[in-house]
Design an enzyme around this catalytic site. Structure first.
Site, mmCIF file in Angstrom:
data_model
loop_
_atom_site.group_PDB
_atom_site.id
_atom_site.type_symbol
_atom_site.label_atom_id
_atom_site.label_comp_id
_atom_site.label_asym_id
_atom_site.label_seq_id
_atom_site.Cartn_x
_atom_site.Cartn_y
_atom_site.Cartn_z
ATOM 1 N N LEU A 65 0.827 -1.202 0.000
ATOM 2 C CA LEU A 65 0.000 0.000 0.000
ATOM 3 C C LEU A 65 0.865 1.256 0.000
ATOM 4 C CD1 LEU A 65 -2.608 -1.199 2.644
ATOM 5 C CD2 LEU A 65 -2.812 -1.259 0.151
ATOM 6 N N PRO A 66 0.242 2.415 -0.297
ATOM 7 C CA PRO A 66 1.065 3.623 -0.421
ATOM 8 C C PRO A 66 1.797 4.044 0.860
ATOM 9 C CG PRO A 66 -1.065 3.948 -1.502
ATOM 10 C CD PRO A 66 -1.141 2.640 -0.757
ATOM 11 N N THR A 99 6.388 0.757 1.879
ATOM 12 C CA THR A 99 7.397 1.568 2.563
ATOM 13 C C THR A 99 6.661 2.565 3.446
ATOM 14 O OG1 THR A 99 8.855 1.409 0.645
ATOM 15 C CG2 THR A 99 9.373 3.114 2.265
ATOM 16 N N LYS A 174 15.224 0.517 4.619
ATOM 17 C CA LYS A 174 14.647 0.930 3.332
ATOM 18 C C LYS A 174 14.743 2.450 3.131
ATOM 19 C CE LYS A 174 11.979 1.190 -0.316
ATOM 20 N NZ LYS A 174 12.485 0.932 -1.642
ATOM 21 N N LYS A 249 7.333 11.114 0.009
ATOM 22 C CA LYS A 249 6.950 10.460 1.276
ATOM 23 C C LYS A 249 8.181 9.817 1.930
ATOM 24 C CE LYS A 249 5.928 6.355 0.979
ATOM 25 N NZ LYS A 249 5.603 4.947 0.791
HETATM 26 P P1 NAD Z 1 0.615 2.439 -6.311
HETATM 27 O O1 NAD Z 1 -0.002 3.727 -5.933
HETATM 28 O O2 NAD Z 1 0.863 2.118 -7.750
HETATM 29 O O3 NAD Z 1 -0.266 1.219 -5.697
HETATM 30 C C1 NAD Z 1 -0.909 1.257 -4.463
HETATM 31 C C2 NAD Z 1 -2.194 0.446 -4.591
HETATM 32 O O4 NAD Z 1 -2.801 0.333 -3.311
HETATM 33 C C3 NAD Z 1 -3.236 1.119 -5.519
HETATM 34 O O5 NAD Z 1 -3.659 0.186 -6.493
HETATM 35 C C4 NAD Z 1 -4.359 1.519 -4.561
HETATM 36 O O6 NAD Z 1 -5.640 1.467 -5.157
HETATM 37 C C5 NAD Z 1 -4.202 0.459 -3.491
HETATM 38 N N1 NAD Z 1 -4.793 0.813 -2.202
HETATM 39 C C6 NAD Z 1 -4.663 1.963 -1.492
HETATM 40 N N2 NAD Z 1 -5.325 1.857 -0.317
HETATM 41 C C7 NAD Z 1 -5.881 0.624 -0.287
HETATM 42 C C8 NAD Z 1 -6.659 -0.087 0.665
HETATM 43 N N3 NAD Z 1 -7.030 0.467 1.828
HETATM 44 N N4 NAD Z 1 -7.051 -1.346 0.354
HETATM 45 C C9 NAD Z 1 -6.700 -1.912 -0.808
HETATM 46 N N5 NAD Z 1 -5.945 -1.299 -1.755
HETATM 47 C C10 NAD Z 1 -5.540 -0.052 -1.492
HETATM 48 O O7 NAD Z 1 1.987 2.342 -5.471
HETATM 49 P P2 NAD Z 1 3.240 1.384 -5.761
HETATM 50 O O8 NAD Z 1 4.201 2.057 -6.671
HETATM 51 O O9 NAD Z 1 2.750 0.007 -6.058
HETATM 52 O O10 NAD Z 1 3.927 1.410 -4.311
HETATM 53 C C11 NAD Z 1 3.397 0.685 -3.206
HETATM 54 C C12 NAD Z 1 4.381 0.764 -2.057
HETATM 55 O O11 NAD Z 1 5.638 0.218 -2.481
HETATM 56 C C13 NAD Z 1 4.674 2.197 -1.566
HETATM 57 O O12 NAD Z 1 4.801 2.205 -0.178
HETATM 58 C C14 NAD Z 1 5.981 2.537 -2.250
HETATM 59 O O13 NAD Z 1 6.711 3.515 -1.521
HETATM 60 C C15 NAD Z 1 6.662 1.184 -2.285
HETATM 61 N N6 NAD Z 1 7.648 0.981 -3.357
HETATM 62 C C16 NAD Z 1 7.384 1.327 -4.646
HETATM 63 C C17 NAD Z 1 8.350 1.104 -5.623
HETATM 64 C C18 NAD Z 1 8.111 1.479 -7.081
HETATM 65 O O14 NAD Z 1 9.074 1.436 -7.870
HETATM 66 N N7 NAD Z 1 6.890 1.810 -7.480
HETATM 67 C C19 NAD Z 1 9.567 0.501 -5.294
HETATM 68 C C20 NAD Z 1 9.796 0.120 -3.979
HETATM 69 C C21 NAD Z 1 8.821 0.357 -3.011
#
Ligand code: NAD
Length: 299
Positions: A65-66, A99, A174, A249
Protein backbone atom coordinates in the site's frame (compact mmCIF):
# COMPACT_ATOMS: atom_id res chain seq x y z
CA UNK A 1 1.27 -24.82 -1.48
CA UNK A 2 0.49 -21.67 0.52
CA UNK A 3 -2.77 -19.78 0.03
CA UNK A 4 -2.05 -16.08 -0.14
CA UNK A 5 -4.16 -12.93 0.21
CA UNK A 6 -2.66 -9.96 -1.64
CA UNK A 7 -3.90 -6.46 -0.78
CA UNK A 8 -2.81 -3.49 -2.94
CA UNK A 9 -2.30 -4.24 -6.62
CA UNK A 10 -0.64 -1.07 -7.93
CA UNK A 11 2.60 -0.65 -9.87
CA UNK A 12 4.40 -3.00 -7.47
CA UNK A 13 1.71 -5.20 -5.94
CA UNK A 14 0.21 -6.17 -9.31
CA UNK A 15 3.32 -7.84 -10.75
CA UNK A 16 4.31 -9.29 -7.35
CA UNK A 17 0.92 -11.02 -7.02
CA UNK A 18 1.18 -12.21 -10.64
CA UNK A 19 4.46 -14.01 -9.81
CA UNK A 20 2.80 -15.89 -6.92
CA UNK A 21 0.03 -17.03 -9.30
CA UNK A 22 2.62 -18.15 -11.88
CA UNK A 23 4.30 -20.22 -9.13
CA UNK A 24 1.02 -22.13 -8.65
CA UNK A 25 -0.15 -20.52 -5.41
CA UNK A 26 -3.80 -19.81 -4.72
CA UNK A 27 -3.94 -16.02 -4.52
CA UNK A 28 -6.99 -14.01 -3.46
CA UNK A 29 -6.63 -10.33 -4.25
CA UNK A 30 -8.19 -7.05 -3.15
CA UNK A 31 -7.67 -3.42 -4.20
CA UNK A 32 -9.87 -0.33 -3.99
CA UNK A 33 -9.51 0.00 -7.80
CA UNK A 34 -11.65 -2.60 -9.61
CA UNK A 35 -9.45 -2.40 -12.74
CA UNK A 36 -6.43 -3.51 -10.71
CA UNK A 37 -8.40 -6.52 -9.40
CA UNK A 38 -9.61 -7.40 -12.92
CA UNK A 39 -6.04 -7.41 -14.24
CA UNK A 40 -5.11 -10.08 -11.66
CA UNK A 41 -8.23 -12.24 -11.95
CA UNK A 42 -7.51 -12.38 -15.71
CA UNK A 43 -4.19 -14.04 -14.71
CA UNK A 44 -5.83 -16.60 -12.42
CA UNK A 45 -6.34 -14.85 -9.08
CA UNK A 46 -9.49 -15.17 -6.98
CA UNK A 47 -11.04 -11.93 -5.79
CA UNK A 48 -12.82 -10.82 -2.62
CA UNK A 49 -15.17 -7.93 -1.92
CA UNK A 50 -13.13 -6.70 1.04
CA UNK A 51 -9.59 -7.01 2.36
CA UNK A 52 -10.92 -8.95 5.37
CA UNK A 53 -12.73 -11.32 2.99
CA UNK A 54 -9.50 -11.97 1.08
CA UNK A 55 -7.46 -12.55 4.26
CA UNK A 56 -9.87 -14.58 6.40
CA UNK A 57 -8.71 -18.03 5.24
CA UNK A 58 -5.20 -17.27 3.93
CA UNK A 59 -1.95 -18.80 5.23
CA UNK A 60 -0.08 -15.64 4.34
CA UNK A 61 -1.32 -12.06 3.86
CA UNK A 62 0.82 -9.65 1.85
CA UNK A 63 0.04 -5.92 1.63
CA UNK A 64 1.58 -3.37 -0.75
CA UNK A 65 0.00 0.00 0.00
CA UNK A 66 1.06 3.62 -0.42
CA UNK A 67 1.70 4.85 3.15
CA UNK A 68 1.46 4.22 6.90
CA UNK A 69 -2.13 5.43 7.29
CA UNK A 70 -3.33 2.84 4.73
CA UNK A 71 -1.39 0.06 6.47
CA UNK A 72 -2.67 1.06 9.90
CA UNK A 73 -6.32 1.10 8.81
CA UNK A 74 -5.94 -2.19 6.90
CA UNK A 75 -4.56 -4.13 9.86
CA UNK A 76 -6.08 -2.29 12.84
CA UNK A 77 -9.36 -1.16 11.28
CA UNK A 78 -11.05 2.19 11.80
CA UNK A 79 -14.35 3.63 13.05
CA UNK A 80 -16.37 1.88 10.31
CA UNK A 81 -14.32 -1.20 9.34
CA UNK A 82 -12.77 -4.20 11.05
CA UNK A 83 -9.04 -4.66 10.62
CA UNK A 84 -7.26 -7.81 9.44
CA UNK A 85 -6.14 -8.50 13.02
CA UNK A 86 -9.83 -8.98 13.88
CA UNK A 87 -10.37 -11.74 11.30
CA UNK A 88 -7.20 -13.75 10.66
CA UNK A 89 -6.24 -16.87 12.61
CA UNK A 90 -3.15 -17.14 14.84
CA UNK A 91 -1.44 -19.27 12.19
CA UNK A 92 -1.64 -16.57 9.52
CA UNK A 93 1.62 -14.79 8.70
CA UNK A 94 1.17 -11.06 7.95
CA UNK A 95 3.77 -9.40 5.69
CA UNK A 96 3.59 -5.70 4.88
CA UNK A 97 5.82 -4.81 1.90
CA UNK A 98 4.83 -1.10 1.74
CA UNK A 99 7.40 1.57 2.56
CA UNK A 100 6.05 3.28 5.70
CA UNK A 101 7.24 4.82 8.96
CA UNK A 102 8.86 2.36 11.36
CA UNK A 103 6.54 3.51 14.19
CA UNK A 104 3.41 2.34 12.34
CA UNK A 105 5.06 -1.00 11.52
CA UNK A 106 5.99 -1.40 15.20
CA UNK A 107 2.46 -0.47 16.35
CA UNK A 108 0.84 -3.03 14.01
CA UNK A 109 3.51 -5.59 15.01
CA UNK A 110 2.84 -5.13 18.73
CA UNK A 111 -0.97 -5.31 18.31
CA UNK A 112 -0.51 -8.48 16.25
CA UNK A 113 1.85 -9.98 18.87
CA UNK A 114 -0.76 -9.29 21.60
CA UNK A 115 -3.09 -11.59 19.63
CA UNK A 116 -0.36 -14.18 19.03
CA UNK A 117 -0.12 -13.36 15.31
CA UNK A 118 3.22 -12.94 13.49
CA UNK A 119 3.66 -9.63 11.60
CA UNK A 120 6.71 -8.69 9.55
CA UNK A 121 7.63 -5.49 7.71
CA UNK A 122 9.30 -6.37 4.41
CA UNK A 123 9.74 -3.26 2.23
CA UNK A 124 11.31 -3.87 -1.16
CA UNK A 125 13.87 -2.42 -3.50
CA UNK A 126 14.23 -3.09 -7.21
CA UNK A 127 11.44 -1.06 -8.78
CA UNK A 128 8.65 -2.20 -11.06
CA UNK A 129 11.09 -4.08 -13.30
CA UNK A 130 12.29 -6.09 -10.29
CA UNK A 131 8.68 -6.73 -9.26
CA UNK A 132 7.85 -8.07 -12.73
CA UNK A 133 11.02 -10.18 -12.99
CA UNK A 134 10.71 -11.61 -9.46
CA UNK A 135 14.12 -10.20 -8.54
CA UNK A 136 13.18 -7.77 -5.76
CA UNK A 137 15.29 -7.22 -2.67
CA UNK A 138 13.20 -7.77 0.50
CA UNK A 139 14.39 -6.04 3.69
CA UNK A 140 12.62 -7.75 6.57
CA UNK A 141 11.92 -6.81 10.18
CA UNK A 142 10.42 -9.47 12.43
CA UNK A 143 11.11 -12.59 14.46
CA UNK A 144 13.30 -15.45 13.19
CA UNK A 145 10.17 -17.62 13.00
CA UNK A 146 8.32 -15.10 10.81
CA UNK A 147 11.39 -14.58 8.62
CA UNK A 148 11.83 -18.32 8.09
CA UNK A 149 8.13 -18.90 7.36
CA UNK A 150 8.05 -16.02 4.86
CA UNK A 151 10.72 -17.61 2.64
CA UNK A 152 8.08 -19.65 0.76
CA UNK A 153 6.52 -16.53 -0.73
CA UNK A 154 9.42 -14.07 -0.70
CA UNK A 155 11.72 -16.32 -2.75
CA UNK A 156 9.07 -16.39 -5.50
CA UNK A 157 9.02 -12.58 -5.72
CA UNK A 158 12.62 -11.73 -4.87
CA UNK A 159 16.27 -12.59 -5.45
CA UNK A 160 17.77 -11.09 -2.27
CA UNK A 161 16.10 -11.50 1.10
CA UNK A 162 17.61 -9.78 4.15
CA UNK A 163 16.70 -9.98 7.83
CA UNK A 164 17.47 -6.46 9.14
CA UNK A 165 16.25 -7.04 12.73
CA UNK A 166 13.01 -6.86 14.70
CA UNK A 167 9.74 -5.33 13.42
CA UNK A 168 10.44 -1.84 12.00
CA UNK A 169 14.10 -2.54 11.14
CA UNK A 170 13.18 -3.27 7.51
CA UNK A 171 11.63 0.19 7.21
CA UNK A 172 14.68 1.96 8.64
CA UNK A 173 17.02 0.16 6.20
CA UNK A 174 14.65 0.93 3.33
CA UNK A 175 14.51 4.70 3.96
CA UNK A 176 18.30 4.83 4.24
CA UNK A 177 18.45 3.18 0.81
CA UNK A 178 15.86 5.48 -0.75
CA UNK A 179 17.51 8.60 0.61
CA UNK A 180 20.73 7.50 -1.11
CA UNK A 181 18.80 6.60 -4.29
CA UNK A 182 17.26 10.10 -4.47
CA UNK A 183 20.67 11.72 -4.10
CA UNK A 184 22.09 9.49 -6.85
CA UNK A 185 19.13 10.27 -9.15
CA UNK A 186 19.51 14.03 -8.70
CA UNK A 187 23.30 13.88 -9.14
CA UNK A 188 23.04 11.67 -12.23
CA UNK A 189 20.44 14.02 -13.76
CA UNK A 190 22.48 17.17 -13.29
CA UNK A 191 25.65 15.45 -14.56
CA UNK A 192 23.95 14.17 -17.71
CA UNK A 193 22.48 17.59 -18.46
CA UNK A 194 25.85 19.26 -17.90
CA UNK A 195 27.28 16.90 -20.54
CA UNK A 196 24.41 17.57 -22.97
CA UNK A 197 24.73 21.34 -22.51
CA UNK A 198 28.39 20.99 -23.45
CA UNK A 199 27.77 18.99 -26.62
CA UNK A 200 27.96 15.38 -25.41
CA UNK A 201 25.67 12.54 -26.49
CA UNK A 202 23.93 11.36 -23.27
CA UNK A 203 24.21 7.70 -24.38
CA UNK A 204 27.98 7.93 -24.77
CA UNK A 205 28.32 9.92 -21.54
CA UNK A 206 26.21 7.31 -19.71
CA UNK A 207 28.39 4.47 -21.07
CA UNK A 208 31.50 6.30 -19.87
CA UNK A 209 30.19 7.13 -16.38
CA UNK A 210 28.66 3.67 -15.89
CA UNK A 211 32.11 2.06 -15.84
CA UNK A 212 33.88 5.02 -14.23
CA UNK A 213 33.93 6.25 -10.66
CA UNK A 214 30.51 7.93 -11.03
CA UNK A 215 28.84 4.61 -11.92
CA UNK A 216 25.66 3.88 -9.97
CA UNK A 217 22.31 2.04 -10.09
CA UNK A 218 20.48 4.89 -11.85
CA UNK A 219 22.97 4.80 -14.74
CA UNK A 220 22.95 1.01 -14.94
CA UNK A 221 19.25 0.32 -14.61
CA UNK A 222 17.15 3.51 -14.63
CA UNK A 223 18.70 6.25 -16.75
CA UNK A 224 16.69 9.49 -16.24
CA UNK A 225 17.48 10.97 -19.67
CA UNK A 226 14.81 10.03 -22.28
CA UNK A 227 15.83 7.53 -24.98
CA UNK A 228 19.16 6.52 -23.46
CA UNK A 229 17.71 3.16 -22.26
CA UNK A 230 14.73 1.14 -23.50
CA UNK A 231 11.95 0.06 -21.15
CA UNK A 232 12.61 2.57 -18.39
CA UNK A 233 10.12 5.29 -17.35
CA UNK A 234 12.22 8.12 -18.87
CA UNK A 235 11.70 6.60 -22.32
CA UNK A 236 7.94 6.22 -21.71
CA UNK A 237 7.05 9.81 -20.77
CA UNK A 238 7.99 9.06 -17.14
CA UNK A 239 4.88 6.89 -16.77
CA UNK A 240 4.75 3.86 -14.44
CA UNK A 241 7.68 3.20 -12.11
CA UNK A 242 8.06 4.90 -8.73
CA UNK A 243 6.00 8.07 -8.34
CA UNK A 244 7.51 11.40 -7.26
CA UNK A 245 4.83 11.59 -4.53
CA UNK A 246 6.08 8.29 -3.08
CA UNK A 247 9.70 9.48 -3.14
CA UNK A 248 8.60 12.68 -1.36
CA UNK A 249 6.95 10.46 1.28
CA UNK A 250 10.11 8.35 1.73
CA UNK A 251 12.35 11.42 1.98
CA UNK A 252 10.00 12.84 4.61
CA UNK A 253 10.34 9.56 6.54
CA UNK A 254 14.14 9.69 6.34
CA UNK A 255 14.18 13.32 7.58
CA UNK A 256 11.84 12.42 10.47
CA UNK A 257 14.15 9.55 11.40
CA UNK A 258 17.18 11.86 11.16
CA UNK A 259 15.53 14.38 13.50
CA UNK A 260 14.67 11.66 15.99
CA UNK A 261 18.23 10.29 16.05
CA UNK A 262 19.93 13.71 15.69
CA UNK A 263 21.67 12.48 12.50
CA UNK A 264 23.16 14.89 9.97
CA UNK A 265 21.64 14.24 6.50
CA UNK A 266 22.27 17.38 4.40
CA UNK A 267 22.11 15.61 1.02
CA UNK A 268 18.84 13.88 1.95
CA UNK A 269 17.37 17.20 3.09
CA UNK A 270 18.32 18.87 -0.19
CA UNK A 271 17.00 15.96 -2.26
CA UNK A 272 13.69 16.14 -0.36
CA UNK A 273 13.44 19.85 -1.06
CA UNK A 274 14.07 19.31 -4.80
CA UNK A 275 11.49 16.51 -5.00
CA UNK A 276 8.88 18.53 -3.03
CA UNK A 277 9.39 21.41 -5.46
CA UNK A 278 9.00 19.02 -8.43
CA UNK A 279 5.77 17.62 -6.97
CA UNK A 280 4.41 21.12 -6.30
CA UNK A 281 4.91 21.90 -9.98
CA UNK A 282 2.37 19.18 -10.77
CA UNK A 283 4.69 16.21 -11.40
CA UNK A 284 3.76 14.12 -8.36
CA UNK A 285 2.38 11.21 -10.36
CA UNK A 286 5.35 10.97 -12.74
CA UNK A 287 8.19 8.53 -12.13
CA UNK A 288 10.89 9.89 -9.80
CA UNK A 289 13.48 9.93 -12.63
CA UNK A 290 11.49 12.89 -14.06
CA UNK A 291 13.55 15.08 -11.70
CA UNK A 292 15.83 15.17 -14.79
CA UNK A 293 13.37 17.71 -16.27
CA UNK A 294 14.25 20.21 -13.53
CA UNK A 295 17.67 20.42 -15.19
CA UNK A 296 16.81 19.78 -18.85
CA UNK A 297 13.82 22.02 -19.50
CA UNK A 298 14.61 25.22 -21.32
CA UNK A 299 13.37 28.13 -19.24
P1 NAD B 1 0.62 2.44 -6.31
O1 NAD B 1 0.00 3.73 -5.93
O2 NAD B 1 0.86 2.12 -7.75
O3 NAD B 1 -0.27 1.22 -5.70
C1 NAD B 1 -0.91 1.26 -4.46
C2 NAD B 1 -2.19 0.45 -4.59
O4 NAD B 1 -2.80 0.33 -3.31
C3 NAD B 1 -3.24 1.12 -5.52
O5 NAD B 1 -3.66 0.19 -6.49
C4 NAD B 1 -4.36 1.52 -4.56
O6 NAD B 1 -5.64 1.47 -5.16
C5 NAD B 1 -4.20 0.46 -3.49
N1 NAD B 1 -4.79 0.81 -2.20
C6 NAD B 1 -4.66 1.96 -1.49
N2 NAD B 1 -5.32 1.86 -0.32
C7 NAD B 1 -5.88 0.62 -0.29
C8 NAD B 1 -6.66 -0.09 0.67
N3 NAD B 1 -7.03 0.47 1.83
N4 NAD B 1 -7.05 -1.35 0.35
C9 NAD B 1 -6.70 -1.91 -0.81
N5 NAD B 1 -5.94 -1.30 -1.76
C10 NAD B 1 -5.54 -0.05 -1.49
O7 NAD B 1 1.99 2.34 -5.47
P2 NAD B 1 3.24 1.38 -5.76
O8 NAD B 1 4.20 2.06 -6.67
O9 NAD B 1 2.75 0.01 -6.06
O10 NAD B 1 3.93 1.41 -4.31
C11 NAD B 1 3.40 0.68 -3.21
C12 NAD B 1 4.38 0.76 -2.06
O11 NAD B 1 5.64 0.22 -2.48
C13 NAD B 1 4.67 2.20 -1.57
O12 NAD B 1 4.80 2.20 -0.18
C14 NAD B 1 5.98 2.54 -2.25
O13 NAD B 1 6.71 3.51 -1.52
C15 NAD B 1 6.66 1.18 -2.28
N6 NAD B 1 7.65 0.98 -3.36
C16 NAD B 1 7.38 1.33 -4.65
C17 NAD B 1 8.35 1.10 -5.62
C18 NAD B 1 8.11 1.48 -7.08
O14 NAD B 1 9.07 1.44 -7.87
N7 NAD B 1 6.89 1.81 -7.48
C19 NAD B 1 9.57 0.50 -5.29
C20 NAD B 1 9.80 0.12 -3.98
C21 NAD B 1 8.82 0.36 -3.01
Amino acid sequence: MATVAFIGLGNMGGPMAANLIKAGMTVTVFDLMPAAVDALTAQGALSAKTACGAAASADVVISMLPAGKHVSSLYLGDASNKGLLDVVSKDTLLIDCSTIDAATAQLVGSKAAQKGIEFMDAPVSGGTAGAAAGTLTFICGGTDAAFNKAQTVLTVMGANIFHAGQVGAGQIAKICNNMLLSVLMVGTSESLQLGIDNGLDPKILSDIMKVSSGGNWTLEKYNPCPDVMDNVPSSKGYQGGFMVDLMVKDLGLSQQAALASNSSTPMGALARSLYVNHARQGHGRLDFSSIFEQFSQKK
